[in-house]
Design a protein around this motif. Structure first.
Motif, PDB file in Angstrom:
ATOM      1  N   VAL A 122       0.842  -1.188   0.000  1.00  0.00           N
ATOM      2  CA  VAL A 122       0.000   0.000   0.000  1.00  0.00           C
ATOM      3  C   VAL A 122       0.882   1.244   0.000  1.00  0.00           C
ATOM      4  O   VAL A 122       1.941   1.276   0.634  1.00  0.00           O
ATOM      5  CB  VAL A 122      -0.956   0.039   1.216  1.00  0.00           C
ATOM      6  N   ALA A 123       0.460   2.257  -0.738  1.00  0.00           N
ATOM      7  CA  ALA A 123       1.137   3.555  -0.763  1.00  0.00           C
ATOM      8  C   ALA A 123       0.282   4.562   0.002  1.00  0.00           C
ATOM      9  O   ALA A 123      -0.770   4.230   0.547  1.00  0.00           O
ATOM     10  CB  ALA A 123       1.360   4.007  -2.202  1.00  0.00           C
ATOM     11  N   GLY A 124       0.761   5.809   0.042  1.00  0.00           N
ATOM     12  CA  GLY A 124       0.027   6.845   0.743  1.00  0.00           C
ATOM     13  C   GLY A 124       0.150   6.751   2.247  1.00  0.00           C
ATOM     14  O   GLY A 124      -0.704   7.269   2.981  1.00  0.00           O
ATOM     15  N   VAL A 125       1.199   6.074   2.729  1.00  0.00           N
ATOM     16  CA  VAL A 125       1.393   5.900   4.163  1.00  0.00           C
ATOM     17  C   VAL A 125       2.175   7.097   4.716  1.00  0.00           C
ATOM     18  O   VAL A 125       3.188   7.509   4.147  1.00  0.00           O
ATOM     19  CB  VAL A 125       2.144   4.586   4.453  1.00  0.00           C
ATOM     20  N   ASP A 126       1.696   7.652   5.789  1.00  0.00           N
ATOM     21  CA  ASP A 126       2.393   8.745   6.468  1.00  0.00           C
ATOM     22  C   ASP A 126       3.531   8.139   7.287  1.00  0.00           C
ATOM     23  O   ASP A 126       3.315   7.647   8.399  1.00  0.00           O
ATOM     24  CB  ASP A 126       1.415   9.497   7.371  1.00  0.00           C
ATOM     25  N   MET A 127       4.744   8.176   6.739  1.00  0.00           N
ATOM     26  CA  MET A 127       5.857   7.470   7.359  1.00  0.00           C
ATOM     27  C   MET A 127       6.294   8.091   8.687  1.00  0.00           C
ATOM     28  O   MET A 127       6.959   7.435   9.492  1.00  0.00           O
ATOM     29  CB  MET A 127       7.037   7.405   6.391  1.00  0.00           C
TER      30      MET A 127
ATOM     31  N   TYR B 299       5.251  -4.206   7.194  1.00  0.00           N
ATOM     32  CA  TYR B 299       6.695  -4.057   7.125  1.00  0.00           C
ATOM     33  C   TYR B 299       7.088  -2.862   6.255  1.00  0.00           C
ATOM     34  O   TYR B 299       6.427  -2.581   5.235  1.00  0.00           O
ATOM     35  CB  TYR B 299       7.340  -5.310   6.516  1.00  0.00           C
ATOM     36  N   PRO B 300       8.175  -2.191   6.596  1.00  0.00           N
ATOM     37  CA  PRO B 300       8.661  -1.120   5.719  1.00  0.00           C
ATOM     38  C   PRO B 300       9.140  -1.694   4.392  1.00  0.00           C
ATOM     39  O   PRO B 300       9.592  -2.834   4.319  1.00  0.00           O
ATOM     40  CB  PRO B 300       9.822  -0.508   6.513  1.00  0.00           C
ATOM     41  N   SER B 301       9.041  -0.893   3.341  1.00  0.00           N
ATOM     42  CA  SER B 301       9.540  -1.305   2.026  1.00  0.00           C
ATOM     43  C   SER B 301      10.730  -0.440   1.654  1.00  0.00           C
ATOM     44  O   SER B 301      11.168   0.415   2.425  1.00  0.00           O
ATOM     45  CB  SER B 301       8.431  -1.162   0.970  1.00  0.00           C
TER      46      SER B 301
ATOM     47  N   VAL C  34       5.558   3.645   1.217  1.00  0.00           N
ATOM     48  CA  VAL C  34       4.981   2.355   0.821  1.00  0.00           C
ATOM     49  C   VAL C  34       5.278   1.312   1.894  1.00  0.00           C
ATOM     50  O   VAL C  34       6.408   1.194   2.367  1.00  0.00           O
ATOM     51  CB  VAL C  34       5.537   1.887  -0.544  1.00  0.00           C
ATOM     52  N   THR C  35       4.270   0.548   2.264  1.00  0.00           N
ATOM     53  CA  THR C  35       4.390  -0.520   3.251  1.00  0.00           C
ATOM     54  C   THR C  35       3.999  -1.851   2.614  1.00  0.00           C
ATOM     55  O   THR C  35       3.062  -1.909   1.812  1.00  0.00           O
ATOM     56  CB  THR C  35       3.478  -0.232   4.466  1.00  0.00           C
TER      57      THR C  35
END
Length: 424
Positions: free
Chosen positions: A178-183, A221-223, A228-229
């Motif tokens: 998934v994208a759009g993740v607030d890291m 998990y981090p990518s 992106v996760t």
């Protein structure tokens, strides 16, 4: 069941090689690479359009378990310019692994599916393949079955078992991103017991309550890509990876879960409020199918006690019993996830790779001889890659010396492994 009798026909022999590796996942990659580096004419046959298996077409998030030395350490070192030490960048691995094989002189045949085995008595002498080029034969002097499911060994008649005593096998999973993740706010959950207390409740408990069964755990998990996760949360149970019907059913079950999982992440997990699906694995991840009878069966005590075998060919392997729940989400209660405290690495003996009754064939990867519980430790990609490293060297030495695997001088095998950074 109705039958169709296929007319007899001549099949063209498209190639003759010394070492033939069937299956281009991490185990097959290691085997082909090191058989070729030993100076043997080597061919790798892979049904998909990429090598790397779950690491590439399966978009696995990270290297699990610990495996020092050998082929895996070399690949991870070369990939460090591309990724963090444990995080996998599947697209860059696709290129790197192909380049390594080509540089070693491996004849690679992608988009080529194994169909049947060619035998002389109880000895494997080649395979039949199906591809856009039609039905073809490839002959060899030694074959390394790196198919994961042991498709070649099964067709050759090698005895095997599947799953635990009642036949139950670990669930299948489709990884996705998934994208759009607030890291800056994103949370990651590496284990089944990792959780966080939210105003609405415990996150893992919410997962069991709200996610579509048999999904129900949260693993994030981090990518290698900002924002992106990688998500490891789909789950299909009561399926057999050697059944096409079951694979199709598992594919549908897991893909149907993805939108609901994304909605759950947006609803509950901090940092994921605006996440959206961008990628999913080309192939479903199969954790367990056939385990073949060989001249020794690796067991959970060997792993828990970090046994060092006299005929070791794989060393410095370490991972807990990652035994996924056969009946649903999470880990199986017998996996001893909490209790496993073994700090020392274990070894795997050559005898686990040599099937009973069949000659000219080496097992490689999760299809080696081991118990249901032991497999949950040794099935992970870093360990099976070093299995392949060892089997490539063993196959090459068998061809060079005209001997069967267990006729080789084990000290000569171990010396060859030492020279390629495999040490006790």
């Amino acid at each position: 069941m109705k039958f169709y009798t296929e007319p007899s026909r001549e099949i063209p022999i498209s190639a003759e090689t010394e070492v033939l590796v069937v299956g281009g996942g991490p185990a097959g990659f290691g085997a082909a690479l090191h058989a070729a580096r030993m100076g043997r004419k080597t061919m790798l046959v892979e049904q998909y359009g990429a090598v790397g298996g779950v690491a590439t077409t399966g978009i696995m998030s990270h290297w699990t378990g610990r495996q020092d030395g050998g082929c895996f350490e070399e690949l991870r070192g070369l990939a460090r310019d591309c990724e963090a030490e444990q995080v996998i960048n599947p697209e860059k691995l696709r290129i790197l692994m192909l380049e390594m094989l080509v540089d070693a002189g491996v004849d690679i045949r992608l988009y080529t599916a194994f169909s049947d085995v060619i035998m002389e008595g109880n000895r494997v002498t080649g395979i039949i393949t199906e591809s856009k080029s039609g039905r073809e034969a490839i002959l060899c002097k030694m074959l390394v079955d790196s198919t994961g499911d042991g498709d070649v060994a099964a067709r050759a008649g090698a005895p095997f078992e599947k799953g635990r005593a009642d036949g139950g096998m670990q669930p299948m999973t489709i990884m996705f991103k998934v994208a759009g993740v607030d890291m800056d706010r994103a949370m990651f959950f590496w284990g089944f017991e990792d959780t966080v207390q939210l105003p609405e409740g415990d996150l893992q408990t919410l997962g069991r309550q709200e996610l579509p069964a048999p999904a129900g755990h949260i693993l994030l998990y981090p990518s290698s890509i900002p924002g992106v996760t990688t998500v490891n949360m789909t789950n299909a149970i009561n399926v057999d990876g050697t059944s096409t019907e079951d694979l199709n059913r598992a594919e549908y079950v897991c893909r149907k879960q993805i939108p609901e999982i994304v909605a759950f992440l947006r609803r509950h997990v901090p940092g994921y409020e605006g996440c959206y699906l961008i990628d999913s694995a080309d192939v479903i991840g199969v954790r367990e199918t056939r385990r073949f009878a060989a001249h020794y069966q690796l067991n959970e005590t060997d792993i828990a006690q970090a046994r060092v075998f006299d005929d070791w060919v794989v060393t410095k392997s370490n991972f807990f019993f990652d035994l996924h729940n056969v009946e649903g989400a999470g880990l199986d209660a017998s996996g001893e996830y909490k209790a496993f405290k073994q700090p020392k690495p274990y070894t795997i003996p050559l005898r686990c790779f040599v099937p009973q009754r069949i000659e000219g064939l080496l097992l490689n990867g999760r299809n080696i001889s081991g118990t249901h519980k032991a497999l949950s430790s040794y099935r992970v990609m870093p360990i099976v890659m070093n299995m392949g490293h060892a089997m490539g060297i063993v196959a090459a030495m068998c061809v060079e010396q005209g001997k069967k695997p267990l006729e080789l001088n084990i000290h000569m095998v171990q010396d060859a492994l030492h020279r390629t950074n495999v040490t006790l």
